[in-house]
Scaffold this active site. Structure first.
Site, mmCIF file in Angstrom:
data_model
loop_
_atom_site.group_PDB
_atom_site.id
_atom_site.type_symbol
_atom_site.label_atom_id
_atom_site.label_comp_id
_atom_site.label_asym_id
_atom_site.label_seq_id
_atom_site.Cartn_x
_atom_site.Cartn_y
_atom_site.Cartn_z
ATOM 1 N N GLY A 12 55.865 101.513 89.524
ATOM 2 C CA GLY A 12 56.486 100.609 90.471
ATOM 3 C C GLY A 12 55.616 100.337 91.694
ATOM 4 O O GLY A 12 54.445 100.752 91.758
ATOM 5 N N TYR A 141 73.402 99.838 96.737
ATOM 6 C CA TYR A 141 72.128 100.552 96.921
ATOM 7 C C TYR A 141 72.229 101.504 98.124
ATOM 8 O O TYR A 141 71.880 102.694 98.036
ATOM 9 C CB TYR A 141 71.031 99.516 97.128
ATOM 10 C CG TYR A 141 69.660 100.049 97.431
ATOM 11 C CD1 TYR A 141 68.912 100.720 96.472
ATOM 12 C CD2 TYR A 141 69.077 99.851 98.689
ATOM 13 C CE1 TYR A 141 67.631 101.181 96.756
ATOM 14 C CE2 TYR A 141 67.802 100.294 98.974
ATOM 15 C CZ TYR A 141 67.091 100.962 98.011
ATOM 16 O OH TYR A 141 65.819 101.414 98.298
HETATM 17 P P1 NAD Z 1 60.080 99.644 91.900
HETATM 18 O O1 NAD Z 1 61.282 98.937 91.385
HETATM 19 O O2 NAD Z 1 58.864 98.863 92.218
HETATM 20 O O3 NAD Z 1 59.659 100.805 90.893
HETATM 21 C C1 NAD Z 1 60.598 101.628 90.249
HETATM 22 C C2 NAD Z 1 59.971 102.106 88.956
HETATM 23 O O4 NAD Z 1 60.943 102.936 88.302
HETATM 24 C C3 NAD Z 1 59.619 100.971 87.993
HETATM 25 O O5 NAD Z 1 58.287 101.103 87.537
HETATM 26 C C4 NAD Z 1 60.621 101.126 86.860
HETATM 27 O O6 NAD Z 1 60.112 100.776 85.584
HETATM 28 C C5 NAD Z 1 60.917 102.609 86.922
HETATM 29 N N1 NAD Z 1 62.231 102.938 86.348
HETATM 30 C C6 NAD Z 1 63.369 102.207 86.423
HETATM 31 N N2 NAD Z 1 64.349 102.804 85.729
HETATM 32 C C7 NAD Z 1 63.810 103.938 85.218
HETATM 33 C C8 NAD Z 1 64.325 104.965 84.392
HETATM 34 N N3 NAD Z 1 65.595 104.933 83.940
HETATM 35 N N4 NAD Z 1 63.504 105.987 84.052
HETATM 36 C C9 NAD Z 1 62.212 106.005 84.479
HETATM 37 N N5 NAD Z 1 61.673 105.043 85.242
HETATM 38 C C10 NAD Z 1 62.466 104.011 85.603
HETATM 39 O O7 NAD Z 1 60.564 100.480 93.189
HETATM 40 P P2 NAD Z 1 59.668 100.981 94.411
HETATM 41 O O8 NAD Z 1 59.654 99.896 95.408
HETATM 42 O O9 NAD Z 1 58.423 101.576 93.933
HETATM 43 O O10 NAD Z 1 60.665 102.080 94.990
HETATM 44 C C11 NAD Z 1 60.574 103.427 94.609
HETATM 45 C C12 NAD Z 1 61.641 104.199 95.378
HETATM 46 O O11 NAD Z 1 61.462 104.001 96.784
HETATM 47 C C13 NAD Z 1 63.082 103.786 95.065
HETATM 48 O O12 NAD Z 1 63.914 104.918 95.138
HETATM 49 C C14 NAD Z 1 63.423 102.862 96.208
HETATM 50 O O13 NAD Z 1 64.795 102.844 96.468
HETATM 51 C C15 NAD Z 1 62.677 103.511 97.351
HETATM 52 N N6 NAD Z 1 62.405 102.569 98.434
HETATM 53 C C16 NAD Z 1 61.537 101.518 98.268
HETATM 54 C C17 NAD Z 1 61.310 100.635 99.309
HETATM 55 C C18 NAD Z 1 60.381 99.466 99.176
HETATM 56 O O14 NAD Z 1 60.291 98.633 100.088
HETATM 57 N N7 NAD Z 1 59.634 99.351 98.075
HETATM 58 C C19 NAD Z 1 61.974 100.832 100.540
HETATM 59 C C20 NAD Z 1 62.873 101.881 100.662
HETATM 60 C C21 NAD Z 1 63.062 102.763 99.614
HETATM 61 N N1 SER Z 2 62.793 97.463 100.495
HETATM 62 C C1 SER Z 2 64.018 97.975 99.974
HETATM 63 C C2 SER Z 2 64.904 96.886 99.507
HETATM 64 O O1 SER Z 2 64.793 95.809 100.040
HETATM 65 C C3 SER Z 2 64.719 98.773 101.042
HETATM 66 O O2 SER Z 2 65.095 99.978 100.509
HETATM 67 O O3 SER Z 2 65.706 97.110 98.654
#
Ligand code: NAD
Ligand code: SER
Length: 314
Positions: A12, A141
């Site tokens: 991700g 979420y």
């Molecule tokens: P993303 O959606 O880019 O990546 C998530 C990854 O998890 C994907 O590669 C997907 O294929 C994989 N995935 C989904 N379901 C799955 C499953 N059942 N088993 C195994 N893998 C699975 O998300 P991200 O932006 O990399 O976020 C990662 C974490 O950080 C999440 O918990 C998200 O809530 C948190 N987060 C992200 C942000 C942001 O701005 N990106 C902000 C706050 C929190």
């Molecule tokens: N960047 C994330 C979202 O927009 C915040 O957790 O879902």
């Protein structure tokens, strides 16, 4: 003992960049990439096709590689979860329980799990949102992240589980694509500015949100995981801040580098989500407890994004 690290959701937006950094720290053979599908980003690492909801497969991967640390990144983000609330809840909660229970049984000894600014809601003070404040999230979420934070703290207090967590703001990076969040526009805008010179934003022009450049998010993640346990005083999740801006403000900054860039606005369902979140975050606890300090401000982020995206697009 050499740490053996498992990143679940390694393909991700965050996982792609975290994998690179953990490879530098632990060596690629000690960092196992797990996801539903493989990725070219895993070329140097052992890869496991894994669904976090499959407890037996998870246990087998952890035993096979003698994993002692897990970074659990698999989740549905805010916009995607709003379209499928029950599955968002199931994935975000059951995934976390599957990892916390392995840590409770001492099969693994350290867990990283990210929370989000989405734990806050419409009744939270919007400016400089404190670590401890009203938290009434209005998205599935946010509800799942708030519940996850409570469970992390509970497992720490009751079962001595060493779980560490950060409330990331919206994350912006050039190496990977965002995966279904409300802050995704802040990545898309750069690609559109460079490719077509215009962008239709799904949030209104004055929607200010807290954001962070990905290198800082990765630094914070690695820092909290390597901090002495006694310094990690908050076991729910730490507020974390970079900078804040609205679509109008970032468009004006991009225009300084790409004078012909034009932005238009057409809000969709993500506007309600964004309107429920804070505009800026107070992260004093993170800086006091384990020395957190971001490296990038808004202008440095914009310059670095454009420099790197221009290189990969040319
Ligand atoms: P993303 O959606 O880019 O990546 C998530 C990854 O998890 C994907 O590669 C997907 O294929 C994989 N995935 C989904 N379901 C799955 C499953 N059942 N088993 C195994 N893998 C699975 O998300 P991200 O932006 O990399 O976020 C990662 C974490 O950080 C999440 O918990 C998200 O809530 C948190 N987060 C992200 C942000 C942001 O701005 N990106 C902000 C706050 C929190
Ligand atoms: N960047 C994330 C979202 O927009 C915040 O957790 O879902």
């Amino acid at each position: 003992m050499t740490d053996k690290v498992l990143i679940i959701g390694a393909g991700g937006q965050i996982g792609t960049e975290l994998l690179e950094r953990l490879n530098q720290i632990h060596g690629p053979s000690n960092v196992i990439a797990a996801d539903l599908n493989s990725s070219s980003a895993f070329a140097n690492n052992p890869y496991e096709k894994l669904d976090i909801l499959d407890k037996e497969a998870l246990y087998n991967v952890i035993k096979k590689h003698q994993i002692n640390q897990v970074y659990l990144l698999a989740a549905l983000l805010s916009a995607t979860a709003e379209k499928n609330p029950m599955f968002g809840w199931q994935l975000n909660m059951d995934g976390l329980f599957n990892i916390l229970n392995l840590a409770k049984e001492k099969i693994i000894d350290k867990v990283y799990w990210p929370s989000s600014i989405a734990v806050f809601g419409p009744t939270t003070p919007k400016l400089n949102t404190p670590q401890y404040t009203v938290m009434e999230p209005s998205t599935v979420y946010g509800i799942s992240k708030q519940a996850g934070e409570r469970w992390c703290e509970y497992y720490f207090n009751k079962y001595n589980v060493d779980v560490r967590s950060l409330r990331y703001p919206g994350l912006i990076g050039w190496k990977s694509a965002p995966g279904g969040g409300t802050t995704d526009y802040a990545v898309h805008i750069f690609h559109h500015a460079l490719e077509s010179g215009n962008y239709e934003c799904f949030l209104s022009e004055d929607t200010t949100l807290p954001m962070m450049y990905m290198p800082d998010a990765i630094k914070a993640t690695v820092d909290i995981m390597h901090a002495p346990s006694e310094n990690v005083k908050i076991r729910s999740s730490y507020n974390l801040a970079g900078f804040s801006f609205s679509p109008k403000e970032i468009a004006a900054e991009i225009k300084k580098h790409i004078p012909n860039f034009e932005i238009t606005y057409k809000s969709d369902f993500r506007q309600n989500i964004a309107d429920s979140w804070p505009q800026s975050i107070d992260d004093l606890s993170a800086s006091q407890d384990w020395g957190w300090k971001p490296d990038y401000d808004l202008n440095q982020m914009i310059k670095d994004m454009l420099l790197n995206l221009r290189k990969i697009k040319s």
